[in-house]
Design an enzyme around this catalytic site. Structure first.
Site, PDB file in Angstrom:
ATOM      1  N   TYR A  14      13.373  31.747   3.415  1.00 43.93           N
ATOM      2  CA  TYR A  14      12.161  32.557   3.861  1.00 43.93           C
ATOM      3  C   TYR A  14      12.065  33.005   5.376  1.00 43.93           C
ATOM      4  O   TYR A  14      12.429  32.227   6.077  1.00 43.93           O
ATOM      5  CB  TYR A  14      10.804  31.513   3.607  1.00 43.93           C
ATOM      6  N   ARG A  19     -10.918  -0.199  14.434  1.00 43.36           N
ATOM      7  CA  ARG A  19     -10.560   0.542  13.287  1.00 43.36           C
ATOM      8  C   ARG A  19     -11.631   0.162  12.045  1.00 43.36           C
ATOM      9  O   ARG A  19     -12.377   0.714  11.665  1.00 43.36           O
ATOM     10  CB  ARG A  19      -8.942   0.392  12.780  1.00 43.36           C
ATOM     11  N   LYS A  78       0.600  -1.326   0.036  1.00 41.30           N
ATOM     12  CA  LYS A  78      -0.201   0.147   0.029  1.00 41.30           C
ATOM     13  C   LYS A  78       0.948   1.340  -0.163  1.00 41.30           C
ATOM     14  O   LYS A  78       1.966   1.042   0.250  1.00 41.30           O
ATOM     15  CB  LYS A  78      -0.907  -0.135   1.202  1.00 41.30           C
ATOM     16  N   MET A 137       9.149  24.608  -0.280  1.00 46.44           N
ATOM     17  CA  MET A 137       8.588  23.546  -1.073  1.00 46.44           C
ATOM     18  C   MET A 137       9.523  22.536  -1.879  1.00 46.44           C
ATOM     19  O   MET A 137       9.336  21.540  -1.839  1.00 46.44           O
ATOM     20  CB  MET A 137       7.607  24.345  -2.053  1.00 46.44           C
TER      21      MET A 137
HETATM   22  C1  LIG Z   1      -0.611  -1.876   6.758  1.00 50.23           C
HETATM   23  C2  LIG Z   1      -1.014  -3.246   7.347  1.00 50.23           C
HETATM   24  C3  LIG Z   1      -0.319  -4.466   7.404  1.00 50.23           C
HETATM   25  C4  LIG Z   1       1.280  -4.123   7.641  1.00 50.23           C
HETATM   26  O1  LIG Z   1       1.802  -3.771   8.624  1.00 50.23           O
HETATM   27  P1  LIG Z   1       3.488  -3.783   9.057  1.00 50.23           P
HETATM   28  O2  LIG Z   1       3.711  -3.009  10.574  1.00 50.23           O
HETATM   29  O3  LIG Z   1       3.753  -2.472   8.170  1.00 50.23           O
HETATM   30  O4  LIG Z   1       4.040  -4.835   8.901  1.00 50.23           O
HETATM   31  C5  LIG Z   1      -0.740  -5.385   7.774  1.00 50.23           C
HETATM   32  N1  LIG Z   1      -2.125  -5.521   7.974  1.00 50.23           N
HETATM   33  C6  LIG Z   1      -2.818  -4.563   7.736  1.00 50.23           C
HETATM   34  C7  LIG Z   1      -4.358  -4.662   7.841  1.00 50.23           C
HETATM   35  C8  LIG Z   1      -2.498  -3.263   7.416  1.00 50.23           C
HETATM   36  O5  LIG Z   1      -3.069  -2.179   7.295  1.00 50.23           O
END
Ligand SMILES: *Cc1c(COP(=O)(O)O)cnc(C)c1O
Length: 365
Positions: A262, A134, A37, A311
């Site tokens: 700046y 969550r 991700k 920036m």
């Molecule tokens: C991001 C995520 C992971 C990975 O977690 P790490 O701590 O980076 O290994 C695993 N499971 C879910 C549901 C996540 O959102």
């Protein structure tokens, strides 16, 4: 074509080393899902997925469009979408992504679409909330989920999973073990009533390190692959994957009393030599690192950031460093530097990595 001189190098050897480090902690039959991700934790999800595709079992992304990008790049492995939304469900089916269904609304919407498209055994994943609060169904939802799913030929539960709230914190061991036990109880009810046994998984990176007894059928590796364990010991056994580098665009001699940047935030107390570097807060350098709170390496010496982070640029103090325009600048090239930068910016390594914006060129080495 991006010929930007500010480059994030991703070290494929280090990635492979880190993957093998975690694999050695697992049973040979335990599957490995790699979480790519947020552009592969700020690196390059497509390059990483291509490199790892034949070494792992599954990929996961947070959002549907991240999964679509992987499919468009010809990634064939199963891709779990951790956080799909109802408007994305058509794309999920079209691109054969695998949705996490985390509440009734999205479960019902997906079942309706699957029936309409006669998807036949389309792989879905069911997430349970066991304490992170969550995303995910509650344990009290089991029987309703079972009756909905047993009524459909168009979906098949590929996995049941949950996520730990504090797997990196051994002071929360009691809580974590209760999450694992509650999850195991939920799974047992599915196994008794579903008629088949989906895969189950709960561990992220620090879960693998601290609770490998709960590896079940698969683990989900994120940050560990990129070189960060939950403590200094594990991190030292991992290799750094991210090197962020740039070059010196210009060098200035600043007279005492003159200012830099700046709002004239830096005032030279003595004759000061500064170097201007083409990387700024739009590239992921936190403004908190300005005014001598952060540094870069030039010819292996620390050069502090002077004045405010702009920036597109930072200015650093190179008064005592022999250097010239065009020389290489290392923003970070080790886990220590990334952790230090995180601390200086009042954040964690995850955010330092994911903040590196898409303007920075990526290279897999
Ligand atoms: C991001 C995520 C992971 C990975 O977690 P790490 O701590 O980076 O290994 C695993 N499971 C879910 C549901 C996540 O959102």
């Amino acid at each position: 074509m991006n010929n930007h001189v500010t480059v994030l190098e991703i070290d494929s050897k280090a990635l492979e080393h880190n993957l093998n480090y975690f694999k050695q902690k697992l049973e040979p039959t335990t599957k490995v899902l790699v979480v790519v991700k947020a552009f592969g934790y700020g690196s390059d999800a497509i390059k990483i997925a291509k490199f790892l595709e034949d070494k792992v079992d599954y990929f996961a992304v947070a959002y549907t469009h991240e999964g679509v990008a992987l499919r468009e790049a010809k990634i064939k492995k199963p891709i779990l979408v951790l956080h799909p939304q109802i408007p994305n469900l058509g794309s999920i089916i079209e691109y054969r992504l695998e949705p996490n269904l985390y509440n009734y609304k999205i479960l019902k919407a997906f079942l309706a679409l699957a029936d309409e498209k006669v998807t036949m055994n389309f792989p879905i994943h069911i997430k349970f909330n066991t304490g992170l609060n969550r995303l995910g169904f509650w344990h009290t939802d089991v029987s309703v989920i079972l009756s909905e799913i047993k009524a459909s030929n168009n979906v098949r539960i590929e996995s049941i999973f949950s996520h730990l709230a504090a797997s990196d914190d051994l002071e929360e061991e009691e809580f974590t073990v209760s999450q694992i036990n509650n999850f195991a109880y939920i799974v047992k009810q599915f196994y008794e009533h579903l008629g088949y046994e989906p895969m189950i998984h709960i561990l992220n990176t620090s879960g693998v390190v601290n609770y490998s007894q709960a590896q079940f059928d698969m683990v989900r590796l994120g940050i560990g692959l990129y070189g960060f364990g939950n403590d200094a010991q594990v991190t030292s056994e991992l290799q750094n994957t991210h090197k962020l580098k740039s070059i010196i665009s210009q060098i200035h001699q600043i007279e005492p009393g003159e200012t830099v940047g700046y709002n004239r935030a830096f005032v030279a107390k003595r004759l000061t030599k500064t170097a201007t570097i083409p990387i700024g807060h739009a590239d992921g350098i936190s403004r908190r690192l300005g005014n001598e709170n952060g540094y870069v390496l030039i010819n292996n010496q620390k050069a502090e950031i002077v004045g405010n982070v702009c920036m597109d640029m930072i200015m650093v103090d190179v008064t005592k460093i022999e250097c010239k325009e065009g020389d290489e600048v290392v923003i970070f090239n080790s886990q220590e530097m990334i952790n230090e930068m995180a601390e200086n910016a009042e954040t964690i390594s995850y955010e330092v990595l994911t903040a590196i914006s898409q303007r920075v060129k990526r290279e897999l080495i």
